[in-house]
Design an enzyme around this catalytic site. Structure first.
Site, mmCIF file in Angstrom:
data_model
loop_
_atom_site.group_PDB
_atom_site.id
_atom_site.type_symbol
_atom_site.label_atom_id
_atom_site.label_comp_id
_atom_site.label_asym_id
_atom_site.label_seq_id
_atom_site.Cartn_x
_atom_site.Cartn_y
_atom_site.Cartn_z
ATOM 1 N N SER A 35 19.644 7.285 -4.423
ATOM 2 C CA SER A 35 20.998 7.765 -4.187
ATOM 3 C C SER A 35 20.990 9.209 -3.683
ATOM 4 O O SER A 35 21.819 9.591 -2.845
ATOM 5 C CB SER A 35 21.819 7.664 -5.468
ATOM 6 N N GLU A 36 20.026 9.991 -4.173
ATOM 7 C CA GLU A 36 19.972 11.390 -3.741
ATOM 8 C C GLU A 36 19.561 11.469 -2.268
ATOM 9 O O GLU A 36 20.135 12.220 -1.481
ATOM 10 C CB GLU A 36 18.995 12.169 -4.621
ATOM 11 N N TYR A 37 18.555 10.666 -1.916
ATOM 12 C CA TYR A 37 18.123 10.618 -0.514
ATOM 13 C C TYR A 37 19.318 10.218 0.370
ATOM 14 O O TYR A 37 19.627 10.859 1.370
ATOM 15 C CB TYR A 37 16.976 9.607 -0.369
ATOM 16 N N ASP A 38 20.012 9.149 -0.048
ATOM 17 C CA ASP A 38 21.132 8.641 0.754
ATOM 18 C C ASP A 38 22.212 9.703 0.929
ATOM 19 O O ASP A 38 22.798 9.841 1.999
ATOM 20 C CB ASP A 38 21.758 7.406 0.093
ATOM 21 N N LEU A 84 -9.838 -7.894 19.700
ATOM 22 C CA LEU A 84 -11.147 -8.007 19.053
ATOM 23 C C LEU A 84 -11.736 -9.394 19.237
ATOM 24 O O LEU A 84 -11.011 -10.394 19.276
ATOM 25 C CB LEU A 84 -10.993 -7.754 17.549
ATOM 26 N N GLU A 113 -12.117 -3.279 7.072
ATOM 27 C CA GLU A 113 -10.684 -3.070 6.802
ATOM 28 C C GLU A 113 -9.971 -4.409 6.745
ATOM 29 O O GLU A 113 -10.438 -5.379 7.336
ATOM 30 C CB GLU A 113 -10.047 -2.279 7.960
ATOM 31 N N LYS A 115 -7.378 -7.037 7.983
ATOM 32 C CA LYS A 115 -6.736 -7.299 9.282
ATOM 33 C C LYS A 115 -5.292 -7.698 8.991
ATOM 34 O O LYS A 115 -5.010 -8.820 8.560
ATOM 35 C CB LYS A 115 -7.472 -8.403 10.036
ATOM 36 N N ASP A 117 -1.606 -8.861 9.351
ATOM 37 C CA ASP A 117 -1.028 -9.867 10.246
ATOM 38 C C ASP A 117 0.388 -9.465 10.657
ATOM 39 O O ASP A 117 1.373 -9.883 10.066
ATOM 40 C CB ASP A 117 -1.013 -11.228 9.532
ATOM 41 N N TYR A 222 -4.386 2.381 11.963
ATOM 42 C CA TYR A 222 -5.827 2.155 11.802
ATOM 43 C C TYR A 222 -6.706 2.858 12.823
ATOM 44 O O TYR A 222 -7.915 2.695 12.783
ATOM 45 C CB TYR A 222 -6.150 0.662 11.742
ATOM 46 N N LYS A 310 -12.000 -14.035 10.871
ATOM 47 C CA LYS A 310 -10.739 -14.734 10.631
ATOM 48 C C LYS A 310 -10.868 -15.661 9.429
ATOM 49 O O LYS A 310 -11.788 -16.475 9.381
ATOM 50 C CB LYS A 310 -10.352 -15.561 11.872
ATOM 51 N N CYS A 404 16.336 -50.422 3.514
ATOM 52 C CA CYS A 404 16.749 -49.062 3.830
ATOM 53 C C CYS A 404 17.486 -48.446 2.634
ATOM 54 O O CYS A 404 18.460 -49.024 2.147
ATOM 55 C CB CYS A 404 17.672 -49.074 5.051
ATOM 56 N N CYS A 407 21.336 -47.946 3.982
ATOM 57 C CA CYS A 407 22.285 -49.018 4.337
ATOM 58 C C CYS A 407 21.819 -50.382 3.846
ATOM 59 O O CYS A 407 22.451 -51.394 4.105
ATOM 60 C CB CYS A 407 22.505 -49.050 5.846
ATOM 61 N N CYS A 422 14.338 -48.628 9.931
ATOM 62 C CA CYS A 422 15.591 -49.334 9.703
ATOM 63 C C CYS A 422 16.145 -49.561 11.110
ATOM 64 O O CYS A 422 16.308 -48.607 11.869
ATOM 65 C CB CYS A 422 16.540 -48.457 8.886
ATOM 66 N N CYS A 427 23.428 -47.737 10.834
ATOM 67 C CA CYS A 427 22.954 -47.097 9.593
ATOM 68 C C CYS A 427 23.483 -45.666 9.546
ATOM 69 O O CYS A 427 23.214 -44.865 10.450
ATOM 70 C CB CYS A 427 21.437 -47.112 9.555
HETATM 71 S S1 IVH Z 1 -8.762 -2.464 15.319
HETATM 72 C C1 IVH Z 1 -10.097 -1.991 19.691
HETATM 73 N N1 IVH Z 1 -7.996 -2.712 12.813
HETATM 74 O O1 IVH Z 1 -5.786 -7.272 15.084
HETATM 75 C C2 IVH Z 1 -9.814 -2.568 18.381
HETATM 76 N N2 IVH Z 1 -7.002 -4.107 14.434
HETATM 77 O O2 IVH Z 1 -7.428 -8.206 18.004
HETATM 78 C C3 IVH Z 1 -8.423 -2.368 17.946
HETATM 79 N N3 IVH Z 1 -5.271 -5.584 13.559
HETATM 80 O O3 IVH Z 1 -3.581 -7.125 17.370
HETATM 81 C C4 IVH Z 1 -8.076 -3.123 16.768
HETATM 82 N N4 IVH Z 1 -5.405 -4.926 11.462
HETATM 83 O O4 IVH Z 1 -3.364 -4.978 15.999
HETATM 84 C C5 IVH Z 1 -7.861 -3.157 14.076
HETATM 85 N N5 IVH Z 1 -7.383 -2.812 10.579
HETATM 86 C C6 IVH Z 1 -7.239 -3.239 11.831
HETATM 87 C C7 IVH Z 1 -6.318 -4.229 12.171
HETATM 88 C C8 IVH Z 1 -6.231 -4.643 13.495
HETATM 89 C C9 IVH Z 1 -4.789 -5.733 12.320
HETATM 90 C C10 IVH Z 1 -4.823 -6.337 14.729
HETATM 91 C C11 IVH Z 1 -4.636 -5.530 15.957
HETATM 92 C C12 IVH Z 1 -4.818 -6.503 17.071
HETATM 93 C C13 IVH Z 1 -5.737 -7.514 16.460
HETATM 94 C C14 IVH Z 1 -7.139 -7.351 16.993
#
Ligand code: IVH
Length: 668
Positions: A35-38, A84, A113, A115, A117, A222, A310, A404, A407, A422, A427
């Site tokens: 609320s304070e931020y707002d 990638l 790291e 990935k 989505d 990243y 993946k 059915c 019907c 059916c 129907c």
């Molecule tokens: S590095 C040159 N790090 O994955 C490499 N990508 O094909 C640049 N993504 O759509 C990507 N998390 O946006 C990297 N920790 C991460 C990531 C990441 C998600 C996505 C990226 C791209 C796809 C890579």
């Protein structure tokens, strides 16, 4: 307040709002209540209204969403945004490790790291101020979505040093925000988003930034696009630097000295990922030292110093509580598994189609069984198998009915089909489903007429066939449950607007056997009017490439029916358009296009265009777009993260293009 004091106060407000925002959204440690931020933000907005020239592009007031855009400008990335290469198993990871070793020797380390989505974005800062944010697009040219990105609270509008550079990251929608958004969408009978990634992409593609502002998006940065003369020597140093500048980075990263450690990290997250508050679809593994990255270099599309592991489709176990039957508009009886609600690949699943009786027998599914669920293509839930070990003996065999459920007519199994049907044309379930199909998005696309409203109208006998939709009156609609003045007006407007649809939408909506949306379009393009279609012969139909014997026979039989003729007359009287309004078809032989006469498959994430847009464009240039790769495929367009279709294309030696090449050919 005079201008001078206002200026001073605005500056104070910027600083304090930026600080609170950073504490809340980056550090996750708020020091004041919302609320304070707002209240402070409101004070700033009021001052800016009073003294418009005190409003700057890095003002925290931008967080609520600025003015609506006409379209997104194109942005050329100063450093290309690469994608990638993929690894799907341990062997692929070890191959990657071997390649790295061959190039840089044994003295190096990796950073692993999550990935995330979501969708890749690039943020540009000038003198410490966020000036432009863009989508990846084709890697070279993306779209300027600055106003939408400014609404993401974890993106600093100003950083702690006045430097100029570009950072890259992944914008995403947390699982919690996604569920809340879909709940609202479902309440409004709007199509829910399939997964958080689509929801994030959909939100950032809106021209009105207030929509993105309402969607609770987040981001992890990243990488720096280019380290320039910062003196940074490794990827991990770069991430630490980003953090110090006020950016949000993901904390679940680890430096690994060996591929064994990498594999351990990957395996750990394969199990733990359902517990994260956001979706990840893999692990990114990067060589840490920038000098070694340089030595490894990049291919045309992706760096040789990084790879994306993946995850296989997530599988979870739940109990199958019941099997429900539903009747489709063609009379087919479909069994659906009713499950104990369970989260899988980003959404809560409580139903999964079992398709037909044979599948239930094949998988030996019984009511009460523990079953393994996954989402095919990460979207459609399916029962993978039954856990027989978990049976107690209480499970019950499922029997398909002989009649059915709606019907009571006897069900039949047509020759060569696995489905029970059916075949009673009266129907009620079939008629209701036909109506639902008629108003659906790819058909007449009548907003506000979802399954619930149609079922209600049908139950109340206000509609019995599709022509009745065009005779609905305001008073009748007002009597329905949960229909206020405003929804009724909107609905009537949507019904009215649907009268203007081009012929293919109506044709698809009528639900002629075997005529899908694509065939409907071909028919409309070829014959232009309903009048012509109603008298067309089977031979004229089979002369068209995409129309086979079965479909041709179904079309002729459909229009031969007296009731159909009457229905179309009624639609005409109601003012429904019966003509084709789209562009003329292109004659393949006349097209000077690479796609003319070719069969093309689209796979992976294509960022600049939607799948449908790409498909339309290829079709306009004489190509045929199909869903699966076979020997008949001439070309596969593989977007980012393409999977098995790309593998199949390589196996069959089929030409493969990336998104850049597609765009080049489309823009030629
Ligand atoms: S590095 C040159 N790090 O994955 C490499 N990508 O094909 C640049 N993504 O759509 C990507 N998390 O946006 C990297 N920790 C991460 C990531 C990441 C998600 C996505 C990226 C791209 C796809 C890579």
């Amino acid at each position: 307040m005079d201008k001078q004091s206002a200026e001073k106060r605005v500056k104070e407000l910027h600083d304090v709002l930026n600080q609170y925002n950073y504490e809340y959204h980056v550090l996750d440690k708020p020091s004041v209540p919302d609320s304070e931020y707002d209240q402070l933000l409101r004070e700033l907005i009021e001052l800016e209204d009073q003294f418009p020239d005190l409003k700057t592009s890095d003002s925290p007031s931008e967080r609520v969403g600025g003015s609506i855009l006409e379209s997104f400008e194109k942005v050329e990335h100063r450093t290309p945004m690469l994608s990638l290469g993929n690894a799907f198993n341990e062997e692929d990871l070890r191959d990657f490790d071997r390649r790295v070793r061959q190039s840089v020797g044994d003295d190096f380390s990796y950073v692993c790291e999550l990935k995330i989505d979501g969708l890749a974005v690039s943020l540009r800062y000038e003198d410490g101020v966020f000036v432009q944010g863009a989508t990846r697009g084709d890697g070279t040219i993306g779209e300027d979505i600055t106003s939408n990105l400014k609404t993401i609270r974890s993106i600093p509008l100003k950083i702690s040093e006045p430097i100029s550079f570009e950072v890259r990251g992944e914008a995403f929608m947390p699982k919690g925000s996604f569920e809340a958004l879909n709940k609202v969408k479902e309440e409004k009978e709007e199509e829910p988003f399939a997964n958080p990634r689509n929801a994030a992409a959909g939100s950032l593609r809106q021209l009105d930034p207030k929509i993105a502002a309402s969607r609770n998006l987040d981001i992890f940065l990243y990488a720096l696009a280019d380290v320039g003369d910062t003196g940074i020597e490794s990827h991990s140093e770069g991430l630490d630097r980003l953090e110090r500048l006020g950016f949000k980075t993901n904390q679940e990263r680890r430096r690994c000295a060996t591929i064994e450690e990498v594999i351990e990290f990957v395996e750990g997250w394969t199990d733990k990922r359902p517990n994260l508050p956001y979706d990840i679809d893999g692990i990114v593994i990067k060589v840490d030292a920038l000098q070694q990255q340089q030595q490894l270099g990049t291919t045309a599309k992706s760096p040789r110093w990084a790879i994306a592991f993946k995850f296989p489709a997530e599988e979870v176990v739940t109990v199958l509580k019941d099997i429900e039957l539903s009747i489709g508009r063609t009379g087919v009886l479909t069994p659906t598994a009713i499950l104990d609600p369970v989260r899988v690949a980003g959404t809560t699943v409580q139903r999964a189609s079992l398709h037909n009786e044979d599948l239930i027998r094949e998988k030996d599914i019984k009511i009460g069984d523990h079953v393994v669920i996954k989402k095919a293509g990460d979207i459609i839930p399916e029962v993978v198998n039954v856990l027989e070990d978990k049976r107690t003996g209480e499970e019950q065999e499922f029997k398909m009915p002989t009649h059915c459920p709606e019907c009571d007519s006897e069900l039949v199994r047509l020759e060569g089909e696995v489905a029970l049907r059916c075949i009673n044309p009266k129907c009620p379930a079939q008629i209701r489903e036909g109506l639902i199909h008629f108003v659906s998005r790819n058909a007449m696309n009548i907003d506000g007429l979802g399954e619930k409203v149609i079922s209600q109208l049908f139950r109340e006998k206000l509609i019995e066939d599709v022509a009745d939709l065009y005779r609905l009156e305001r008073e009748q609609l007002l009597q329905l449950e949960r229909m206020g003045e405003k929804s009724v007006d909107n609905l009537l407007e949507a019904i009215e607007a649907s009268k203007e649809n081009s012929l293919e939408k109506l044709l698809f909506g009528l639900g002629v056997r075997h005529v899908g949306a694509k065939a409907a379009k071909t028919l409309a393009q070829q014959f232009h009017s309903m009048e012509k279609l109603m008298t067309v012969s089977k031979d004229e139909l089979t002369d068209i490439n995409e129309i086979g014997e079965k479909m041709a026979a179904a079309i002729v039989a459909y229009f031969d029916n007296e009731e159909v003729k009457e229905l179309i007359e009624e639609l005409k009287e109601a003012g429904v358009n019966l003509e084709y309004k789209g562009p003329k078809p292109v004659k393949v032989s006349e097209v000077d296009s690479y796609f003319a006469g070719k069969t093309v498959v689209l796979t992976g994430k294509i960022e600049v265009l939607s799948r449908n847009e790409a498909k339309d464009k290829i079709e306009m240039l004489g190509g045929k777009v199909t869903g699966s790769v076979s020997k008949k495929t001439d070309l596969v367009i593989a977007g980012e993260d393409a999977g098995s279709k790309l593998a199949k294309a390589n196996e069959l030696n089929i030409e493969v293009w990336d998104e850049d090449k597609l765009m080049e050919e489309l823009n030629r």
